[in-house]
Design a protein around this motif. Structure first.
Motif, PDB file in Angstrom:
ATOM      1  N   GLU A   1      39.050  36.375  32.366  1.00 12.48           N
ATOM      2  CA  GLU A   1      39.135  37.068  31.080  1.00 12.48           C
ATOM      3  C   GLU A   1      39.260  38.561  31.363  1.00 12.48           C
ATOM      4  N   PRO A   2      39.614  39.355  30.374  1.00 15.54           N
ATOM      5  CA  PRO A   2      39.768  40.793  30.624  1.00 15.54           C
ATOM      6  C   PRO A   2      38.481  41.432  31.139  1.00 15.54           C
ATOM      7  N   LEU A   3      38.634  42.361  32.076  1.00 13.30           N
ATOM      8  CA  LEU A   3      37.507  43.114  32.627  1.00 13.30           C
ATOM      9  C   LEU A   3      37.742  44.586  32.318  1.00 13.30           C
ATOM     10  N   THR A   4      36.742  45.242  31.771  1.00 13.66           N
ATOM     11  CA  THR A   4      36.919  46.637  31.376  1.00 13.66           C
ATOM     12  C   THR A   4      35.953  47.548  32.130  1.00 13.66           C
ATOM     13  N   GLY A   5      36.438  48.762  32.410  1.00  7.33           N
ATOM     14  CA  GLY A   5      35.626  49.769  33.068  1.00  7.33           C
ATOM     15  C   GLY A   5      35.897  51.111  32.440  1.00  7.33           C
ATOM     16  N   ALA A   6      35.700  52.168  33.197  1.00  5.48           N
ATOM     17  CA  ALA A   6      35.944  53.520  32.699  1.00  5.48           C
ATOM     18  C   ALA A   6      36.527  54.362  33.815  1.00  5.48           C
ATOM     19  N   ARG A   7      37.492  55.181  33.486  1.00  7.92           N
ATOM     20  CA  ARG A   7      38.077  56.074  34.488  1.00  7.92           C
ATOM     21  C   ARG A   7      37.023  57.073  34.981  1.00  7.92           C
ATOM     22  N   GLY A   8      37.106  57.387  36.243  1.00  5.12           N
ATOM     23  CA  GLY A   8      36.169  58.345  36.809  1.00  5.12           C
ATOM     24  C   GLY A   8      34.947  57.731  37.432  1.00  5.12           C
ATOM     25  N   ARG A   9      34.838  56.389  37.383  1.00  6.13           N
ATOM     26  CA  ARG A   9      33.730  55.722  38.051  1.00  6.13           C
ATOM     27  C   ARG A   9      34.179  54.328  38.486  1.00  6.13           C
ATOM     28  N   THR A  10      33.529  53.805  39.481  1.00  5.61           N
ATOM     29  CA  THR A  10      33.780  52.434  39.921  1.00  5.61           C
ATOM     30  C   THR A  10      32.834  51.514  39.171  1.00  5.61           C
ATOM     31  N   ASP A  11      33.402  50.538  38.485  1.00  6.54           N
ATOM     32  CA  ASP A  11      32.589  49.558  37.763  1.00  6.54           C
ATOM     33  C   ASP A  11      32.469  48.297  38.590  1.00  6.54           C
ATOM     34  N   VAL A  12      31.245  47.839  38.768  1.00  6.81           N
ATOM     35  CA  VAL A  12      30.976  46.596  39.503  1.00  6.81           C
ATOM     36  C   VAL A  12      30.482  45.574  38.488  1.00  6.81           C
ATOM     37  N   ILE A  13      31.263  44.511  38.330  1.00  3.54           N
ATOM     38  CA  ILE A  13      30.970  43.506  37.317  1.00  3.54           C
ATOM     39  C   ILE A  13      30.479  42.233  37.998  1.00  3.54           C
ATOM     40  N   ARG A  14      29.301  41.796  37.600  1.00  3.78           N
ATOM     41  CA  ARG A  14      28.753  40.560  38.155  1.00  3.78           C
ATOM     42  C   ARG A  14      29.566  39.360  37.691  1.00  3.78           C
ATOM     43  N   GLY A  15      29.778  38.424  38.591  1.00  7.21           N
ATOM     44  CA  GLY A  15      30.574  37.273  38.201  1.00  7.21           C
ATOM     45  C   GLY A  15      30.311  36.052  39.057  1.00  7.21           C
ATOM     46  N   HIS A  16      30.854  34.948  38.602  1.00  6.08           N
ATOM     47  CA  HIS A  16      30.785  33.695  39.365  1.00  6.08           C
ATOM     48  C   HIS A  16      32.193  33.353  39.844  1.00  6.08           C
ATOM     49  N   VAL A  17      32.320  33.171  41.144  1.00  5.58           N
ATOM     50  CA  VAL A  17      33.610  32.884  41.769  1.00  5.58           C
ATOM     51  C   VAL A  17      33.745  31.385  41.988  1.00  5.58           C
ATOM     52  N   ARG A  18      34.919  30.866  41.635  1.00  7.82           N
ATOM     53  CA  ARG A  18      35.210  29.457  41.919  1.00  7.82           C
ATOM     54  C   ARG A  18      36.599  29.375  42.538  1.00  7.82           C
ATOM     55  N   ILE A  19      36.895  28.250  43.157  1.00 13.56           N
ATOM     56  CA  ILE A  19      38.205  28.026  43.752  1.00 13.56           C
ATOM     57  C   ILE A  19      38.827  26.795  43.094  1.00 13.56           C
ATOM     58  N   ASP A  20      40.076  26.934  42.658  1.00 12.16           N
ATOM     59  CA  ASP A  20      40.710  25.798  41.978  1.00 12.16           C
ATOM     60  C   ASP A  20      41.380  24.869  42.980  1.00 12.16           C
ATOM     61  N   SER A  21      42.012  23.812  42.466  1.00  8.39           N
ATOM     62  CA  SER A  21      42.594  22.780  43.332  1.00  8.39           C
ATOM     63  C   SER A  21      43.743  23.310  44.179  1.00  8.39           C
ATOM     64  N   ALA A  22      44.320  24.439  43.780  1.00  8.49           N
ATOM     65  CA  ALA A  22      45.414  25.027  44.554  1.00  8.49           C
ATOM     66  C   ALA A  22      44.917  26.039  45.581  1.00  8.49           C
ATOM     67  N   GLY A  23      43.596  26.228  45.647  1.00  7.19           N
ATOM     68  CA  GLY A  23      43.038  27.174  46.602  1.00  7.19           C
ATOM     69  C   GLY A  23      42.936  28.592  46.084  1.00  7.19           C
ATOM     70  N   GLN A  24      43.195  28.794  44.797  1.00  7.46           N
ATOM     71  CA  GLN A  24      43.131  30.131  44.214  1.00  7.46           C
ATOM     72  C   GLN A  24      41.707  30.463  43.779  1.00  7.46           C
ATOM     73  N   LEU A  25      41.250  31.689  44.094  1.00 11.85           N
ATOM     74  CA  LEU A  25      39.937  32.149  43.663  1.00 11.85           C
ATOM     75  C   LEU A  25      40.018  32.727  42.259  1.00 11.85           C
ATOM     76  N   TRP A  26      39.016  32.409  41.440  1.00 10.95           N
ATOM     77  CA  TRP A  26      38.886  32.956  40.091  1.00 10.95           C
ATOM     78  C   TRP A  26      37.484  33.522  39.943  1.00 10.95           C
ATOM     79  N   ILE A  27      37.350  34.610  39.186  1.00  7.15           N
ATOM     80  CA  ILE A  27      36.027  35.163  38.925  1.00  7.15           C
ATOM     81  C   ILE A  27      35.819  35.286  37.423  1.00  7.15           C
ATOM     82  N   ALA A  28      34.686  34.735  36.960  1.00  2.49           N
ATOM     83  CA  ALA A  28      34.310  34.812  35.547  1.00  2.49           C
ATOM     84  C   ALA A  28      33.108  35.735  35.427  1.00  2.49           C
ATOM     85  N   PRO A  29      33.179  36.770  34.598  1.00  7.31           N
ATOM     86  CA  PRO A  29      32.042  37.690  34.466  1.00  7.31           C
ATOM     87  C   PRO A  29      30.844  37.019  33.815  1.00  7.31           C
ATOM     88  N   THR A  30      29.658  37.508  34.152  1.00  8.33           N
ATOM     89  CA  THR A  30      28.450  36.982  33.527  1.00  8.33           C
ATOM     90  C   THR A  30      28.406  37.423  32.073  1.00  8.33           C
TER      91      THR A  30
END
Length: 350
Positions: free
Chosen positions: A280-309
């Motif tokens: 889903e969309p992830l938003t931050g702010a210019r001028g700082r690094t935003d670190v968003i907590r998330g859960h990473v999963r891997i699909d059947s094609a081997g692609q990594l996805w991250i869903a924010p908490t």
């Protein structure tokens, strides 16, 4: 394999219709060397782990032959080198096997032992103390006492990063007591990780202690969660000061504490950086690094996805339960759309 060491050429014509008979000239057990030479038409009984006798170039498994007195009968051929582990199959002479900075795991210990090494020169895992700062953390008569979440959490993170935890302590923030405690911890630690007491409040005595120390400095890091950090040296120990909010302390450790432990252990920055697609969309702010907590999963094609908490406040400790990765939005990016790649820090906790 357990069986008989032979000359492959002697077995080349063996078949059910035309069995080949070989004379058993001796036997060799695991760890032994047969001193004779296997001549044409002969075989040597051999156990797994024994050196291949001179003159032999293959092994016939025990279950594929018929024994008749001092002879064996073969009904199928073996190829040169079959059922034999040649010298240098695993590691050849002069081949580098472990480079400086390698973490010694059970795998490395197994290889060192297999090569005959009984010792290896290593850098010991750093000894780390954890110190939580805040007058609300100490047992007292105050009605608003707060349990220390950071101390046990950071201690567990230190262990995951390869450090040895020496002590987990608390301080009410009294300046003289805090300084004495840091000096005390410094006598038995390579690294002291503190949390709390380093923001702009007059009650944040750790900030004042670092600011007035000749070998320390305060940092305002363009990072969310977390902004106030400190670094210095007290005695023989390095001190890393993290924010007091639990989530900010957790993230701060993953970016700075894990790196410090790695460097003290002789390793380079070995943070596991990867890319995943945002669910889903992830938003931050210019001028700082935003670190968003998330859960990473891997699909059947081997692609990594991250869903924010769902809950993202810096004091929501329960939001960390689902976290196994951190999405990193750099200062120049305000938004990443669903399906777009984002750099992640894989944590591997679950």
């Amino acid at each position: 394999m357990d069986g008989f060491a032979v000359r492959a050429a002697d077995t080349s014509r063996a078949s059910e219709a035309a069995p080949v008979r070989l004379m058993v000239a001796g036997a060799v057990e695991a760890g032994e060397i047969w001193t004779g030479t296997c001549k044409p038409g002969s075989a040597v009984r051999i156990s797994t782990g024994a050196a291949l006798p001179n003159g032999c170039d293959a092994v016939v498994p025990h279950e594929t032959v018929l024994e008749r007195g001092h002879e064996i009968v073969l009904t199928q051929p073996v190829a040169t080198g079959q059922h034999v582990r040649p010298t240098g199959e695993d590691v050849r002479a002069g081949m580098p096997v472990l480079s400086p900075g390698t973490v010694i795991r059970p795998q490395e210990i197994g290889l060192l032992a297999a090569l005959g090494f009984e010792t290896a020169s290593v850098i010991a895992a750093p000894m780390v103390s954890i110190l939580s700062i805040g007058q609300e953390l100490r047992p007292s008569s105050k009605p608003a006492q707060v349990p220390d979440a950071n101390g046990p959490m950071l201690a567990a993170q230190v262990q995951c990063a390869g450090g040895n935890v020496v002590r987990v302590a608390q301080s009410d923030g009294d300046s003289s007591g805090l300084s004495e405690l840091l000096d005390d911890l410094g006598q038995e630690s390579d690294l002291i990780i503190t949390s709390g007491g380093i923001s702009d409040s007059t009650a944040d005595t750790m900030a004042g202690l670092l600011d007035g120390h000749p070998e320390a400095e305060l940092w305002n890091v363009r990072l969310r969660p977390g902004r106030h950090f400190g670094f210095g040296r007290f005695g023989q120990a390095v001190v890393l000061s993290l924010p007091g909010n639990p989530v900010a302390a957790f993230v701060g450790f993953e970016f700075f504490g894990r790196l410090a432990i790695g460097l003290l252990s002789g390793r380079k920055d070995d943070s596991d950086r990867r890319f995943a697609l945002a669910t889903e969309p992830l938003t931050g702010a210019r001028g700082r690094t935003d670190v968003i907590r998330g859960h990473v999963r891997i699909d059947s094609a081997g692609q990594l996805w991250i869903a924010p908490t769902v809950h993202r406040g810096s004091g929501i400790v329960s939001s960390l339960l689902a976290v196994n990765g951190l999405a990193i939005l750099p200062e120049s990016i305000e938004r990443i759309e669903a399906g777009q790649p984002v750099e992640i820090r894989w944590m591997g906790y679950q």
